[in-house]
Design a protein around this motif. Structure first.
Motif, PDB file in Angstrom:
ATOM      1  N   MET A 171       0.986  -0.604   0.023  1.00  0.00           N
ATOM      2  CA  MET A 171      -0.005   0.259  -0.089  1.00  0.00           C
ATOM      3  C   MET A 171       1.048   1.199  -0.054  1.00  0.00           C
ATOM      4  O   MET A 171       1.839   1.302   0.765  1.00  0.00           O
ATOM      5  N   SER A 172       1.147   2.168  -0.900  1.00  0.00           N
ATOM      6  CA  SER A 172       1.379   3.344  -0.776  1.00  0.00           C
ATOM      7  C   SER A 172       0.603   4.954   0.029  1.00  0.00           C
ATOM      8  O   SER A 172      -0.648   4.281  -0.483  1.00  0.00           O
ATOM      9  N   PRO A 173       1.586   5.602   0.672  1.00  0.00           N
ATOM     10  CA  PRO A 173       1.384   6.536   1.351  1.00  0.00           C
ATOM     11  C   PRO A 173       0.086   7.141  -0.050  1.00  0.00           C
ATOM     12  O   PRO A 173       0.396   7.232  -1.359  1.00  0.00           O
ATOM     13  N   GLY A 174      -1.101   8.514   0.665  1.00  0.00           N
ATOM     14  CA  GLY A 174      -1.609   8.756  -0.479  1.00  0.00           C
ATOM     15  C   GLY A 174      -0.914   9.732  -0.955  1.00  0.00           C
ATOM     16  O   GLY A 174       0.266  10.345  -1.194  1.00  0.00           O
ATOM     17  N   ALA A 175      -1.117   9.716  -2.281  1.00  0.00           N
ATOM     18  CA  ALA A 175      -0.549  11.205  -2.958  1.00  0.00           C
ATOM     19  C   ALA A 175      -1.217  12.570  -3.164  1.00  0.00           C
ATOM     20  O   ALA A 175      -2.125  12.844  -2.632  1.00  0.00           O
ATOM     21  N   ILE A 176       0.049  13.539  -3.133  1.00  0.00           N
ATOM     22  CA  ILE A 176       0.291  14.639  -2.777  1.00  0.00           C
ATOM     23  C   ILE A 176      -0.852  15.078  -3.652  1.00  0.00           C
ATOM     24  O   ILE A 176      -1.609  15.085  -5.249  1.00  0.00           O
ATOM     25  N   GLY A 177      -1.814  16.595  -2.976  1.00  0.00           N
ATOM     26  CA  GLY A 177      -2.962  16.554  -3.607  1.00  0.00           C
ATOM     27  C   GLY A 177      -2.829  18.361  -3.902  1.00  0.00           C
ATOM     28  O   GLY A 177      -1.543  17.718  -4.286  1.00  0.00           O
ATOM     29  N   GLU A 178      -3.715  19.077  -3.275  1.00  0.00           N
ATOM     30  CA  GLU A 178      -3.606  20.237  -2.952  1.00  0.00           C
ATOM     31  C   GLU A 178      -2.067  20.982  -2.627  1.00  0.00           C
ATOM     32  O   GLU A 178      -1.889  19.952  -1.167  1.00  0.00           O
ATOM     33  N   SER A 179      -1.238  21.545  -3.484  1.00  0.00           N
ATOM     34  CA  SER A 179       0.258  21.484  -2.601  1.00  0.00           C
ATOM     35  C   SER A 179      -0.076  23.024  -1.308  1.00  0.00           C
ATOM     36  O   SER A 179       1.062  23.328  -1.548  1.00  0.00           O
ATOM     37  N   THR A 180      -0.486  23.652  -1.771  1.00  0.00           N
ATOM     38  CA  THR A 180      -0.668  25.461  -1.468  1.00  0.00           C
ATOM     39  C   THR A 180      -1.668  25.532  -0.598  1.00  0.00           C
ATOM     40  O   THR A 180      -3.024  24.938  -1.114  1.00  0.00           O
ATOM     41  N   GLN A 181      -1.475  26.726   0.144  1.00  0.00           N
ATOM     42  CA  GLN A 181      -2.262  26.885   1.360  1.00  0.00           C
ATOM     43  C   GLN A 181      -1.591  27.984   2.186  1.00  0.00           C
ATOM     44  O   GLN A 181      -0.674  28.653   2.365  1.00  0.00           O
ATOM     45  N   ALA A 182      -2.649  29.269   1.950  1.00  0.00           N
ATOM     46  CA  ALA A 182      -2.277  30.499   2.030  1.00  0.00           C
ATOM     47  C   ALA A 182      -2.523  29.700   4.390  1.00  0.00           C
ATOM     48  O   ALA A 182      -2.831  29.783   4.409  1.00  0.00           O
ATOM     49  N   VAL A 183      -1.302  31.213   4.453  1.00  0.00           N
ATOM     50  CA  VAL A 183      -0.451  31.093   6.045  1.00  0.00           C
ATOM     51  C   VAL A 183      -1.777  32.458   6.849  1.00  0.00           C
ATOM     52  O   VAL A 183      -2.357  33.656   6.875  1.00  0.00           O
ATOM     53  N   PRO A 184      -1.955  31.658   7.681  1.00  0.00           N
ATOM     54  CA  PRO A 184      -3.072  32.564   8.723  1.00  0.00           C
ATOM     55  C   PRO A 184      -2.306  33.390   9.134  1.00  0.00           C
ATOM     56  O   PRO A 184      -1.357  33.468   9.703  1.00  0.00           O
ATOM     57  N   PRO A 185      -2.910  35.140   9.180  1.00  0.00           N
ATOM     58  CA  PRO A 185      -1.919  36.259   8.966  1.00  0.00           C
ATOM     59  C   PRO A 185      -1.303  36.042  10.794  1.00  0.00           C
ATOM     60  O   PRO A 185      -0.027  36.567  11.139  1.00  0.00           O
ATOM     61  N   ALA A 186      -2.053  36.038  11.979  1.00  0.00           N
ATOM     62  CA  ALA A 186      -1.928  35.611  12.867  1.00  0.00           C
ATOM     63  C   ALA A 186      -1.003  34.672  13.197  1.00  0.00           C
ATOM     64  O   ALA A 186       0.115  34.744  14.363  1.00  0.00           O
ATOM     65  N   LEU A 187      -0.565  33.849  12.548  1.00  0.00           N
ATOM     66  CA  LEU A 187       0.507  32.369  12.506  1.00  0.00           C
ATOM     67  C   LEU A 187       1.743  33.222  11.332  1.00  0.00           C
ATOM     68  O   LEU A 187       2.837  32.318  11.722  1.00  0.00           O
ATOM     69  N   GLU A 188       1.642  33.935  10.856  1.00  0.00           N
ATOM     70  CA  GLU A 188       2.542  34.341  10.100  1.00  0.00           C
ATOM     71  C   GLU A 188       4.620  34.196  10.521  1.00  0.00           C
ATOM     72  O   GLU A 188       4.954  33.464   9.985  1.00  0.00           O
ATOM     73  N   GLY A 189       4.140  34.614  12.272  1.00  0.00           N
ATOM     74  CA  GLY A 189       5.883  34.621  12.443  1.00  0.00           C
ATOM     75  C   GLY A 189       6.627  33.238  12.751  1.00  0.00           C
ATOM     76  O   GLY A 189       7.633  32.419  13.360  1.00  0.00           O
ATOM     77  N   VAL A 190       4.907  32.369  13.103  1.00  0.00           N
ATOM     78  CA  VAL A 190       5.686  30.667  13.520  1.00  0.00           C
ATOM     79  C   VAL A 190       4.797  29.803  12.926  1.00  0.00           C
ATOM     80  O   VAL A 190       5.904  28.473  12.697  1.00  0.00           O
ATOM     81  N   TRP A 191       4.499  30.394  11.565  1.00  0.00           N
ATOM     82  CA  TRP A 191       4.853  28.775  10.711  1.00  0.00           C
ATOM     83  C   TRP A 191       5.553  28.186  10.017  1.00  0.00           C
ATOM     84  O   TRP A 191       6.123  28.744   9.424  1.00  0.00           O
TER      85      TRP A 191
END
Length: 390
Positions: free
Chosen positions: A1-21
């Motif tokens: 069994m192979s790992p799940g394939a990569i789906g959507e690859s980007t996600q916006a960084v929540p502004p409140a978490l920019e310093g730790v993302w």
């Protein structure tokens, strides 16, 4: 069994978490071992339990999909927080777990055994110690495909001190950095502060292995009969397909067993004798920590023995040696402000369990709104360095 394939690859960084993302440390997640693999992961006991559980699951397709799926969901922003159980992206495979962490903004993750595996490894049955060792080897091998970002928590059965010491030494040799113990169990049948148990604490402290308490470990602290009414009990129909994953009585009292254990460690001088011993309490909430610190500081003044034995206030041991994960539903900012616990409280996802919710980052960052960046940095990143580093 192979790992799940990569789906959507980007996600916006929540502004409140920019310093730790991208640097977030997650101190509670789980390795989901499919029941058909229990023989490999839990030895002889697993070979008995796995088929039985799989047969029960087949009676409910939804439960089977979550607990014993044929494959994982693809890795993508639309799946990492919404698909739960072993079917979650990264639920079963380390390689896809790392890709899921990238989408979550998480750099390092502590990975616990799932509840059933822990119960078997902590048990009294003849195969418990074999199950403990088998699962620990399975988890360490699994994490070896995690690019150094997945940190498995080994199961440590403390019912007998000899086997516990032997396993602690074996784990240290394998590079393990954390063990999970049952806080409802007296180690070796004695107080955690008993001189005989100091051998275990000394070995773990010397090896730099953190001692972690986790929900489920309280079994034995109090009778289950307290919750045996319809309103109080955990209602899990068809092995988790619906119902309450944690019952109301457990939610109200789950912290009492860790408080009991920690009180013995602190007042019994264990953290005085072993100042480098690292302790964590995961998936038991954080609202109890401040009141406990205040109570122990007050009660220490009542006892001449405690006052003459301890070189610090109990709350200082808590700040130095203890880290605790908050539930996403808790008012994290208020807890930190009220009790000055900015250095103790840490972030956790409980991935991929249902209790972790679908937006733990959004919920906790909202709770921390209007706090300074240092508070964000400590909660999401630096506090966790006591338990895992990276």
């Amino acid at each position: 069994m192979s790992p799940g394939a990569i789906g959507e690859s980007t996600q916006a960084v929540p502004p409140a978490l920019e310093g730790v993302w991208g640097r977030i440390m997650d101190l509670d997640s789980h390795l989901m071992v499919p029941y058909r693999r229990f023989g490999t992961a839990l030895g002889t006991t697993g070979r008995l339990v796995g088929p039985i559980t799989s047969r029960l699951l087949r009676r409910n397709p939804e439960a089977a999909k979550s607990g014993d799926p044929s494959e994982e969901a693809p890795v993508g922003p639309s799946t990492v927080w919404t698909v739960k159980g072993a079917a979650a992206p990264g639920g079963m495979h380390a390689e896809s777990r790392v890709r899921a962490l990238d989408l979550m903004g998480i750099r390092h993750q502590l990975v616990f055994a799932d509840v059933l595996a822990a119960m078997i490894g902590w048990g009294r049955q003849p195969g418990a110690l074999d199950a403990m060792r088998s699962h620990n080897d399975y988890a360490l091998d699994w994490a070896s495909d995690g690019a150094g970002r997945l940190h498995p928590v080994a199961i440590l059965n403390t019912r007998q001190l000899g086997p516990a010491l032997e396993e602690a030494g074996r784990l240290a040799g394998k590079g393990a950095r954390a063990v999970m113990i049952a806080d409802g169990v007296l180690p070796g049948g004695q107080s955690p502060a008993h001189p005989d148990v100091d051998r275990l604490w000394a070995a773990l402290a010397e090896a730099g292995i953190a001692v972690l308490l986790h929900v489920g470990g309280q079994a034995g602290f109090a009778s289950i009969k307290w919750e045996q009414t319809e309103l109080l009990r955990t209602r899990v129909k068809n092995l988790g397909s619906d119902g309450d994953p944690i019952g109301p009585h457990v939610l109200a009292t789950m912290h009492l067993s860790p408080v009991n254990y920690l009180s013995a460690l602190i007042f019994g001088g264990v953290l005085e004798r072993h100042p480098s011993l690292k302790i964590g309490v995961m998936e038991l909430g954080a609202m109890w920590v401040g009141p406990m610190a205040e109570l122990l500081d007050n009660r220490a003044r009542f006892s001449t023995r405690v006052g003459t034995t301890l070189s610090m206030r109990p709350s200082e041991y808590i700040r130095r040696n203890l880290r605790v994960t908050a539930f996403w539903q808790e008012p994290v900012g208020e807890i930190i402000d009220r009790y000055d616990l900015g250095g103790v409280i840490c972030f956790a996802t409980d991935f991929p369990h249902r209790e972790g919710g679908t937006d733990p980052l959004g919920a906790t960052s909202s709770s921390l709104a209007a706090r300074d960046r240092t508070t964000f940095e400590r909660f999401y990143v630096s506090n966790a360095s006591l338990i895992i580093s990276g």
